[in-house]
Design a protein around this motif. Structure first.
Motif, PDB file in Angstrom:
ATOM      1  N   SER A  93       0.846  -1.187   0.000  1.00  0.00           N
ATOM      2  CA  SER A  93       0.000   0.000   0.000  1.00  0.00           C
ATOM      3  C   SER A  93       0.884   1.241   0.000  1.00  0.00           C
ATOM      4  O   SER A  93       1.897   1.299   0.698  1.00  0.00           O
ATOM      5  N   ILE A  94       0.480   2.237  -0.804  1.00  0.00           N
ATOM      6  CA  ILE A  94       1.294   3.439  -0.987  1.00  0.00           C
ATOM      7  C   ILE A  94       0.454   4.670  -0.677  1.00  0.00           C
ATOM      8  O   ILE A  94      -0.683   4.789  -1.155  1.00  0.00           O
ATOM      9  N   SER A  95       0.993   5.588   0.114  1.00  0.00           N
ATOM     10  CA  SER A  95       0.261   6.805   0.453  1.00  0.00           C
ATOM     11  C   SER A  95       1.231   7.952   0.704  1.00  0.00           C
ATOM     12  O   SER A  95       2.366   7.737   1.111  1.00  0.00           O
ATOM     13  N   PRO A  96       0.793   9.196   0.443  1.00  0.00           N
ATOM     14  CA  PRO A  96       1.666  10.362   0.640  1.00  0.00           C
ATOM     15  C   PRO A  96       1.600  10.904   2.054  1.00  0.00           C
ATOM     16  O   PRO A  96       0.571  10.810   2.724  1.00  0.00           O
ATOM     17  N   ILE A  97       2.712  11.459   2.499  1.00  0.00           N
ATOM     18  CA  ILE A  97       2.791  12.168   3.776  1.00  0.00           C
ATOM     19  C   ILE A  97       3.213  13.601   3.470  1.00  0.00           C
ATOM     20  O   ILE A  97       4.301  13.830   2.923  1.00  0.00           O
ATOM     21  N   LEU A  98       2.385  14.570   3.784  1.00  0.00           N
ATOM     22  CA  LEU A  98       2.716  15.959   3.511  1.00  0.00           C
ATOM     23  C   LEU A  98       3.711  16.488   4.534  1.00  0.00           C
ATOM     24  O   LEU A  98       3.758  16.025   5.678  1.00  0.00           O
ATOM     25  N   PRO A  99       4.504  17.477   4.168  1.00  0.00           N
ATOM     26  CA  PRO A  99       5.433  18.080   5.134  1.00  0.00           C
ATOM     27  C   PRO A  99       4.679  18.987   6.092  1.00  0.00           C
ATOM     28  O   PRO A  99       3.532  19.367   5.848  1.00  0.00           O
ATOM     29  N   THR A 100       5.312  19.336   7.199  1.00  0.00           N
ATOM     30  CA  THR A 100       4.762  20.333   8.111  1.00  0.00           C
ATOM     31  C   THR A 100       5.684  21.543   8.093  1.00  0.00           C
ATOM     32  O   THR A 100       6.866  21.446   7.731  1.00  0.00           O
ATOM     33  N   PHE A 101       5.143  22.678   8.500  1.00  0.00           N
ATOM     34  CA  PHE A 101       5.878  23.933   8.463  1.00  0.00           C
ATOM     35  C   PHE A 101       5.943  24.551   9.855  1.00  0.00           C
ATOM     36  O   PHE A 101       5.070  24.333  10.686  1.00  0.00           O
TER      37      PHE A 101
ATOM     38  N   SER B 176      12.266  35.048  12.619  1.00  0.00           N
ATOM     39  CA  SER B 176      11.952  36.251  11.843  1.00  0.00           C
ATOM     40  C   SER B 176      10.493  36.292  11.410  1.00  0.00           C
ATOM     41  O   SER B 176      10.051  37.268  10.805  1.00  0.00           O
ATOM     42  N   GLY B 177       9.756  35.228  11.710  1.00  0.00           N
ATOM     43  CA  GLY B 177       8.361  35.181  11.337  1.00  0.00           C
ATOM     44  C   GLY B 177       8.099  34.453  10.028  1.00  0.00           C
ATOM     45  O   GLY B 177       6.945  34.260   9.645  1.00  0.00           O
ATOM     46  N   ALA B 178       9.146  34.067   9.337  1.00  0.00           N
ATOM     47  CA  ALA B 178       8.987  33.327   8.086  1.00  0.00           C
ATOM     48  C   ALA B 178       8.605  31.881   8.381  1.00  0.00           C
ATOM     49  O   ALA B 178       8.785  31.392   9.491  1.00  0.00           O
ATOM     50  N   LEU B 179       8.094  31.208   7.366  1.00  0.00           N
ATOM     51  CA  LEU B 179       7.723  29.805   7.500  1.00  0.00           C
ATOM     52  C   LEU B 179       8.669  28.937   6.677  1.00  0.00           C
ATOM     53  O   LEU B 179       9.035  29.298   5.560  1.00  0.00           O
ATOM     54  N   ARG B 180       9.079  27.828   7.243  1.00  0.00           N
ATOM     55  CA  ARG B 180       9.966  26.905   6.540  1.00  0.00           C
ATOM     56  C   ARG B 180       9.506  25.477   6.808  1.00  0.00           C
ATOM     57  O   ARG B 180       8.742  25.218   7.752  1.00  0.00           O
TER      58      ARG B 180
ATOM     59  N   HIS C  50       4.884  23.235  -3.711  1.00  0.00           N
ATOM     60  CA  HIS C  50       3.614  23.656  -4.296  1.00  0.00           C
ATOM     61  C   HIS C  50       3.102  24.941  -3.650  1.00  0.00           C
ATOM     62  O   HIS C  50       2.337  25.683  -4.240  1.00  0.00           O
ATOM     63  N   GLN C  51       3.549  25.215  -2.419  1.00  0.00           N
ATOM     64  CA  GLN C  51       3.104  26.418  -1.723  1.00  0.00           C
ATOM     65  C   GLN C  51       3.700  27.681  -2.322  1.00  0.00           C
ATOM     66  O   GLN C  51       3.183  28.776  -2.112  1.00  0.00           O
ATOM     67  N   LEU C  52       4.782  27.554  -3.066  1.00  0.00           N
ATOM     68  CA  LEU C  52       5.430  28.732  -3.641  1.00  0.00           C
ATOM     69  C   LEU C  52       4.547  29.410  -4.681  1.00  0.00           C
ATOM     70  O   LEU C  52       4.686  30.609  -4.936  1.00  0.00           O
ATOM     71  N   SER C  53       3.657  28.646  -5.305  1.00  0.00           N
ATOM     72  CA  SER C  53       2.795  29.209  -6.338  1.00  0.00           C
ATOM     73  C   SER C  53       1.419  29.565  -5.804  1.00  0.00           C
ATOM     74  O   SER C  53       0.534  29.954  -6.568  1.00  0.00           O
ATOM     75  N   SER C  54       1.226  29.430  -4.495  1.00  0.00           N
ATOM     76  CA  SER C  54      -0.073  29.731  -3.907  1.00  0.00           C
ATOM     77  C   SER C  54      -0.316  31.235  -3.892  1.00  0.00           C
ATOM     78  O   SER C  54       0.593  32.039  -3.701  1.00  0.00           O
ATOM     79  N   GLN C  55      -1.572  31.638  -4.072  1.00  0.00           N
ATOM     80  CA  GLN C  55      -1.909  33.057  -4.055  1.00  0.00           C
ATOM     81  C   GLN C  55      -1.756  33.653  -2.669  1.00  0.00           C
ATOM     82  O   GLN C  55      -1.453  34.834  -2.527  1.00  0.00           O
ATOM     83  N   SER C  56      -1.983  32.854  -1.654  1.00  0.00           N
ATOM     84  CA  SER C  56      -1.825  33.336  -0.281  1.00  0.00           C
ATOM     85  C   SER C  56      -1.008  32.322   0.506  1.00  0.00           C
ATOM     86  O   SER C  56      -1.531  31.573   1.307  1.00  0.00           O
ATOM     87  N   PRO C  57       0.304  32.267   0.236  1.00  0.00           N
ATOM     88  CA  PRO C  57       1.151  31.225   0.814  1.00  0.00           C
ATOM     89  C   PRO C  57       1.152  31.212   2.329  1.00  0.00           C
ATOM     90  O   PRO C  57       1.193  30.163   2.942  1.00  0.00           O
ATOM     91  N   GLY C  58       1.096  32.375   2.941  1.00  0.00           N
ATOM     92  CA  GLY C  58       1.123  32.399   4.396  1.00  0.00           C
ATOM     93  C   GLY C  58      -0.051  31.670   4.996  1.00  0.00           C
ATOM     94  O   GLY C  58       0.071  30.885   5.924  1.00  0.00           O
TER      95      GLY C  58
END
Length: 223
Positions: A58-66, A71-75, A196-204
């Motif tokens: 069985s195969i399934s994806p695990i998304l990353p967490t941020f 400085s208030g940025a997200l990584r 994929h978040q880099l192309s989001s209209q509201s990434p934050g």
């Protein structure tokens, strides 16, 4: 030490039920929340499972967490992965969920499988205690080798020196099934990297939602 023991002594944390996994079951052990939904109860189950005579894969994806930096940025805090789960067969079209073993493929390892040339093979090795004094206590290897002209063998070997066990799961994968896997891996690669978040209209806003996604308890070990 307690954390290490928990991951070494457990194969891959399982659910509380002990019923065998049936070929016709819709059970799934991994989920991630849809980023387009605001409801906390909206959960998406999306496993791709290959059932064969001696084992199932069985195969399934695990998304990353941020996480926020000073400085208030997200990584990216925890990298995503594609989780492979192997279940041994215990009868005709029945598989033992409790005895599953897991192997989490990183982005680079996915690249090796996506670009696997015909009749070629590849192998990956994981050690949860690498670069520590406990290195080598649990060793996992995943090999992908050609099966004549009809597909590939996916073989997972898990050696646990503490429990004195040596387990092996082999699942034959047809060309069609491998094509589904490779196409899915290519699609999910930017997602498990968080790109994929880099192309989001509201990434934050979207990153904040993804940072709330719980890490699956079914990872082979804490990455």
């Amino acid at each position: 030490m307690m954390k290490l023991t928990r991951f070494v002594l457990s194969r891959c944390p399982a659910k509380s039920h002990t019923r065998p996994l049936s070929l016709f079951s819709t059970s799934s052990s991994n989920a991630y929340r849809s980023s387009s939904s605001s409801s906390s109860s909206s959960v998406l189950y999306a496993d791709y499972t290959i059932f064969k005579g001696k084992a199932a894969l069985s195969i399934s994806p695990i998304l990353p967490t941020f996480a926020k930096t000073s400085s208030g940025a997200l990584r990216v805090d925890k990298k995503g992965a594609i989780l492979l789960k192997f279940y041994p067969a215990i009868g005709e079209r029945k598989y033992d969920y409790e005895k599953k073993q897991c192997f989490a493929l990183s982005a680079t390892e996915l690249g090796s499988l996506i670009g696997l040339a015909p009749a070629k093979s590849c192998e990956f090795f994981h050690d949860p205690s690498m670069k520590t004094s406990n290195a080598g206590q649990v060793r996992k290897s995943l090999s992908v080798s050609p099966l004549s002209d009809d597909g590939y063998f996916f073989t997972l070997t898990v050696v646990n020196s503490l429990l004195k066990t040596n387990e092996r799961f082999t699942v034959p994968v047809t060309k069609a099934e491998l094509t589904v896997m490779q196409t899915s891996f290519s699609f999910m690669l930017p997602y498990i990297m968080g790109w994929h978040q880099l192309s989001s209209q509201s990434p934050g806003s979207n990153l904040a939602k993804h940072s709330e996604v719980s890490r699956s308890p079914n990872l082979e070990w804490d990455r």
